[in-house]
Design a protein around this motif. Structure first.
Motif, PDB file in Angstrom:
ATOM      1  N   TRP A 153       0.844  -1.194   0.000  1.00  0.00           N
ATOM      2  CA  TRP A 153       0.000   0.000   0.000  1.00  0.00           C
ATOM      3  C   TRP A 153       0.881   1.246   0.000  1.00  0.00           C
ATOM      4  CZ3 TRP A 153      -1.334  -4.418   2.610  1.00  0.00           C
ATOM      5  CH2 TRP A 153      -2.564  -4.988   2.250  1.00  0.00           C
ATOM      6  N   ASP A 154       0.567   2.182  -0.863  1.00  0.00           N
ATOM      7  CA  ASP A 154       1.358   3.398  -1.009  1.00  0.00           C
ATOM      8  C   ASP A 154       0.905   4.438   0.009  1.00  0.00           C
ATOM      9  OD1 ASP A 154       3.166   5.210  -1.954  1.00  0.00           O
ATOM     10  OD2 ASP A 154       1.903   5.902  -3.614  1.00  0.00           O
ATOM     11  N   LEU A 155       1.056   4.089   1.288  1.00  0.00           N
ATOM     12  CA  LEU A 155       0.677   4.965   2.388  1.00  0.00           C
ATOM     13  C   LEU A 155       1.781   4.938   3.443  1.00  0.00           C
ATOM     14  CD1 LEU A 155      -3.049   3.820   2.766  1.00  0.00           C
ATOM     15  CD2 LEU A 155      -2.282   5.982   1.768  1.00  0.00           C
ATOM     16  N   VAL A 156       1.670   5.783   4.444  1.00  0.00           N
ATOM     17  CA  VAL A 156       2.661   5.823   5.515  1.00  0.00           C
ATOM     18  C   VAL A 156       1.984   5.535   6.849  1.00  0.00           C
ATOM     19  CG1 VAL A 156       4.136   7.441   4.287  1.00  0.00           C
ATOM     20  CG2 VAL A 156       2.376   8.317   5.853  1.00  0.00           C
ATOM     21  N   ILE A 170       5.462  14.409   9.242  1.00  0.00           N
ATOM     22  CA  ILE A 170       4.017  14.220   9.416  1.00  0.00           C
ATOM     23  C   ILE A 170       3.245  15.500   9.109  1.00  0.00           C
ATOM     24  CG2 ILE A 170       4.344  12.400  11.127  1.00  0.00           C
ATOM     25  CD1 ILE A 170       3.619  14.514  13.280  1.00  0.00           C
ATOM     26  N   SER A 171       3.931  16.520   8.595  1.00  0.00           N
ATOM     27  CA  SER A 171       3.250  17.789   8.321  1.00  0.00           C
ATOM     28  C   SER A 171       2.175  17.639   7.252  1.00  0.00           C
ATOM     29  CB  SER A 171       4.266  18.845   7.886  1.00  0.00           C
ATOM     30  OG  SER A 171       4.965  18.422   6.726  1.00  0.00           O
ATOM     31  N   GLY A 172       2.337  16.666   6.364  1.00  0.00           N
ATOM     32  CA  GLY A 172       1.349  16.471   5.309  1.00  0.00           C
ATOM     33  C   GLY A 172       0.229  15.523   5.677  1.00  0.00           C
ATOM     34  N   ILE A 173       0.257  14.972   6.888  1.00  0.00           N
ATOM     35  CA  ILE A 173      -0.788  14.044   7.340  1.00  0.00           C
ATOM     36  C   ILE A 173      -1.888  14.846   8.026  1.00  0.00           C
ATOM     37  CG2 ILE A 173      -1.321  12.075   8.819  1.00  0.00           C
ATOM     38  CD1 ILE A 173       1.550  11.152   8.507  1.00  0.00           C
ATOM     39  N   SER A 174      -3.055  14.863   7.441  1.00  0.00           N
ATOM     40  CA  SER A 174      -4.162  15.641   7.997  1.00  0.00           C
ATOM     41  C   SER A 174      -4.862  14.887   9.112  1.00  0.00           C
ATOM     42  CB  SER A 174      -5.173  15.981   6.892  1.00  0.00           C
ATOM     43  OG  SER A 174      -5.787  14.790   6.409  1.00  0.00           O
ATOM     44  N   LEU A 175      -5.515  15.641   9.983  1.00  0.00           N
ATOM     45  CA  LEU A 175      -6.269  15.014  11.072  1.00  0.00           C
ATOM     46  C   LEU A 175      -7.436  14.190  10.522  1.00  0.00           C
ATOM     47  CD1 LEU A 175      -6.362  17.903  13.719  1.00  0.00           C
ATOM     48  CD2 LEU A 175      -4.803  15.944  13.597  1.00  0.00           C
ATOM     49  N   SER A 176      -8.019  14.636   9.415  1.00  0.00           N
ATOM     50  CA  SER A 176      -9.137  13.882   8.834  1.00  0.00           C
ATOM     51  C   SER A 176      -8.683  12.525   8.321  1.00  0.00           C
ATOM     52  CB  SER A 176      -9.784  14.688   7.703  1.00  0.00           C
ATOM     53  OG  SER A 176      -8.854  14.920   6.654  1.00  0.00           O
ATOM     54  N   SER A 177      -7.468  12.461   7.778  1.00  0.00           N
ATOM     55  CA  SER A 177      -6.969  11.167   7.305  1.00  0.00           C
ATOM     56  C   SER A 177      -6.737  10.215   8.473  1.00  0.00           C
ATOM     57  CB  SER A 177      -5.669  11.358   6.512  1.00  0.00           C
ATOM     58  OG  SER A 177      -4.595  11.739   7.357  1.00  0.00           O
ATOM     59  N   LEU A 178      -6.379  10.759   9.634  1.00  0.00           N
ATOM     60  CA  LEU A 178      -6.224   9.924  10.827  1.00  0.00           C
ATOM     61  C   LEU A 178      -7.579   9.410  11.306  1.00  0.00           C
ATOM     62  CD1 LEU A 178      -3.606  12.031  12.842  1.00  0.00           C
ATOM     63  CD2 LEU A 178      -3.178   9.949  11.532  1.00  0.00           C
ATOM     64  N   PHE A 180     -10.322   8.899   9.529  1.00  0.00           N
ATOM     65  CA  PHE A 180     -10.942   7.958   8.597  1.00  0.00           C
ATOM     66  C   PHE A 180     -10.018   6.808   8.190  1.00  0.00           C
ATOM     67  CE2 PHE A 180     -13.281  11.968   7.914  1.00  0.00           C
ATOM     68  CZ  PHE A 180     -14.550  11.514   8.253  1.00  0.00           C
ATOM     69  N   GLY A 181      -8.888   6.671   8.874  1.00  0.00           N
ATOM     70  CA  GLY A 181      -8.016   5.527   8.637  1.00  0.00           C
ATOM     71  C   GLY A 181      -7.377   5.495   7.273  1.00  0.00           C
ATOM     72  N   GLN A 182      -7.015   6.658   6.749  1.00  0.00           N
ATOM     73  CA  GLN A 182      -6.434   6.737   5.416  1.00  0.00           C
ATOM     74  C   GLN A 182      -4.904   6.705   5.457  1.00  0.00           C
ATOM     75  OE1 GLN A 182      -8.293  10.340   4.075  1.00  0.00           O
ATOM     76  NE2 GLN A 182     -10.186   9.304   3.471  1.00  0.00           N
ATOM     77  N   ASN A 183      -4.366   6.029   6.462  1.00  0.00           N
ATOM     78  CA  ASN A 183      -2.938   5.811   6.605  1.00  0.00           C
ATOM     79  C   ASN A 183      -2.716   4.355   6.989  1.00  0.00           C
ATOM     80  OD1 ASN A 183      -1.857   8.756   6.539  1.00  0.00           O
ATOM     81  ND2 ASN A 183      -3.505   8.818   8.054  1.00  0.00           N
ATOM     82  N   LEU A 184      -1.477   3.922   6.951  1.00  0.00           N
ATOM     83  CA  LEU A 184      -1.181   2.573   7.414  1.00  0.00           C
ATOM     84  C   LEU A 184      -1.373   2.493   8.918  1.00  0.00           C
ATOM     85  CD1 LEU A 184       2.048   1.553   5.437  1.00  0.00           C
ATOM     86  CD2 LEU A 184      -0.346   1.116   4.868  1.00  0.00           C
ATOM     87  N   GLY A 185      -1.729   1.316   9.379  1.00  0.00           N
ATOM     88  CA  GLY A 185      -1.914   1.114  10.812  1.00  0.00           C
ATOM     89  C   GLY A 185      -2.319  -0.306  11.110  1.00  0.00           C
ATOM     90  N   ALA A 186      -2.504  -0.589  12.376  1.00  0.00           N
ATOM     91  CA  ALA A 186      -2.980  -1.911  12.770  1.00  0.00           C
ATOM     92  C   ALA A 186      -4.326  -2.193  12.128  1.00  0.00           C
ATOM     93  CB  ALA A 186      -3.082  -1.998  14.289  1.00  0.00           C
ATOM     94  N   GLN A 191      -8.564   2.534  12.429  1.00  0.00           N
ATOM     95  CA  GLN A 191      -9.833   3.104  11.956  1.00  0.00           C
ATOM     96  C   GLN A 191     -10.405   3.978  13.079  1.00  0.00           C
ATOM     97  OE1 GLN A 191      -9.733   2.030   8.971  1.00  0.00           O
ATOM     98  NE2 GLN A 191      -8.552   0.172   9.281  1.00  0.00           N
ATOM     99  N   THR A 192      -9.725   5.089  13.346  1.00  0.00           N
ATOM    100  CA  THR A 192      -9.989   5.873  14.557  1.00  0.00           C
ATOM    101  C   THR A 192     -11.438   6.314  14.686  1.00  0.00           C
ATOM    102  OG1 THR A 192      -7.710   6.659  14.552  1.00  0.00           O
ATOM    103  CG2 THR A 192      -9.296   7.919  15.836  1.00  0.00           C
ATOM    104  N   GLY A 193     -12.019   6.799  13.616  1.00  0.00           N
ATOM    105  CA  GLY A 193     -13.383   7.299  13.689  1.00  0.00           C
ATOM    106  C   GLY A 193     -14.383   6.223  14.080  1.00  0.00           C
ATOM    107  N   LEU A 194     -14.290   5.057  13.443  1.00  0.00           N
ATOM    108  CA  LEU A 194     -15.228   3.980  13.751  1.00  0.00           C
ATOM    109  C   LEU A 194     -14.954   3.361  15.123  1.00  0.00           C
ATOM    110  CD1 LEU A 194     -15.554   2.207  10.281  1.00  0.00           C
ATOM    111  CD2 LEU A 194     -17.174   3.738  11.409  1.00  0.00           C
ATOM    112  N   VAL A 195     -13.690   3.290  15.512  1.00  0.00           N
ATOM    113  CA  VAL A 195     -13.366   2.788  16.846  1.00  0.00           C
ATOM    114  C   VAL A 195     -13.916   3.725  17.916  1.00  0.00           C
ATOM    115  CG1 VAL A 195     -11.477   2.300  18.451  1.00  0.00           C
ATOM    116  CG2 VAL A 195     -11.342   1.477  16.104  1.00  0.00           C
ATOM    117  N   LEU A 196     -13.795   5.028  17.667  1.00  0.00           N
ATOM    118  CA  LEU A 196     -14.362   6.001  18.604  1.00  0.00           C
ATOM    119  C   LEU A 196     -15.875   5.852  18.686  1.00  0.00           C
ATOM    120  CD1 LEU A 196     -14.112   8.474  20.439  1.00  0.00           C
ATOM    121  CD2 LEU A 196     -14.184   9.906  18.387  1.00  0.00           C
TER     122      LEU A 196
END
Length: 317
Positions: A153-156, A170-178, A180-186, A191-196
């Motif tokens: 996946w071409d994400l960070v 991380i200056s280019g990583i928006s809070l909205s992408s965090l 909605f899970g639009q970055n690499l992660g567990a 999937q921060t929004g849905l987990v919340l």
């Protein structure tokens, strides 16, 4: 014949006593249902690999518990969904492309070391999924590295970028992408929004109380704010730490683990604040980009001491 009736759920507190009507099975069922949207989004983003991790983790946890209970001459308890829930919680902390043997080992360790050595569910002084994650991370760090395991996946991965390349990365990583899970992660925890949303749903249903999640998030925010005010060019902003990695997942699903968290209000608040501060300290000074499960286990060790802070019983001196 073994009774399949769901065990009752009791709260340890000072008298007078009353029963809430909740059951362990009901609580686990609601927890699993609340996590379904985040799991589905993980499957949508990572494909069939995510299905394999979720299925293997849950199945291994249930089978391992049944085998150990047979060896310990205990009645089987697969019907209460506690082992399945622990397996799914561990799966949410793993990379979606984790090899099958890593998932099996981690899920088995979660049940054996996190639960059964203490007698089973309700007796463990630590969060079982956090135990499984920590053992895997220390033993096979390469397979637990999110950037290394999700190369297709071409994400960070935000926290790895912060750890290894600094705030500028991380200056280019928006809070909205965090959110909605639009970055690499567990698999599911990113999937921060849905987990919340799942955590808020459990709060509204009364399954968990707000003291631990809110105090934990306050501890993360406050500690990160202190570092950010000291040097914003070196340390990330508080909102980044709140939304990145497994922070939200930890607040609602790992820290309130029933047998490993305090039962009184003031101890719960102190417990959450301490875990939040430890999370930032581990991210700033530790070798692991995230490391929130380590903070959970360290806080768990303090639970017996914190529970000594309790109100006097009615009529007590």
């Amino acid at each position: 014949m073994v009774s399949q009736q769901s065990p009752s759920l009791h709260t340890v507190t000072a008298p007078p006593f009353w029963h809430s009507g909740r059951t362990v099975t009901g609580d686990m069922y609601r927890l699993l249902v609340a996590l379904v949207p985040a799991a589905l989004l993980g499957v949508f983003r990572f494909g069939y690999d995510a299905v394999t991790v979720l299925a293997l983790a849950g199945l291994t946890a249930v089978i391992t518990e049944a085998l150990i209970q047979r060896l310990m001459d205990q009645s089987p308890s697969a019907h209460d969904f506690t082992a399945l829930a622990d397996g799914i919680l561990l799966a949410f902390l793993l990379p979606a492309t984790a090899p099958w043997w890593l998932v099996v080992v981690g899920s088995a360790v979660t049940i054996i070391l996190g639960r059964m050595v203490f007698g089973g569910f309700g007796g463990s002084p630590v969060c079982a999924p956090a135990v499984g994650w920590c053992v895997l991370t220390v033993s096979w760090p390469g397979y637990m590295d999110l950037n290394g395991m999700l190369l297709r996946w071409d994400l960070v991965e935000p926290l790895s970028e912060l750890k290894y390349f600094g705030v500028e990365a991380i200056s280019g990583i928006s809070l909205s992408s965090l959110v909605f899970g639009q970055n690499l992660g567990a698999l599911g925890a990113s999937q921060t929004g849905l987990v919340l949303a799942a955590g808020v749903a459990l709060l509204c249903m009364g399954q968990i109380r707000w003291y631990i999640p809110i105090s934990y998030l306050a501890g993360v925010f406050g500690t990160a704010l202190i570092y950010w005010l000291i040097d914003p060019q070196l340390y990330a902003a508080p909102l980044f730490h709140l939304l990145a990695g497994t922070t939200i997942f930890t607040a609602f699903f790992l820290l309130p683990y029933p047998s490993a968290s305090p039962v009184f209000r003031i101890p719960m608040i102190l417990f959450g604040l301490m875990a939040g501060a430890l999370t930032i300290l581990i991210r700033v000074y530790g070798i692991y980009p995230d490391g929130t499960p380590f903070a959970v286990l360290l806080a768990n060790l303090c639970t017996p001491l914190l529970d000594l802070i309790q109100p006097k019983p009615f009529g007590g001196r």
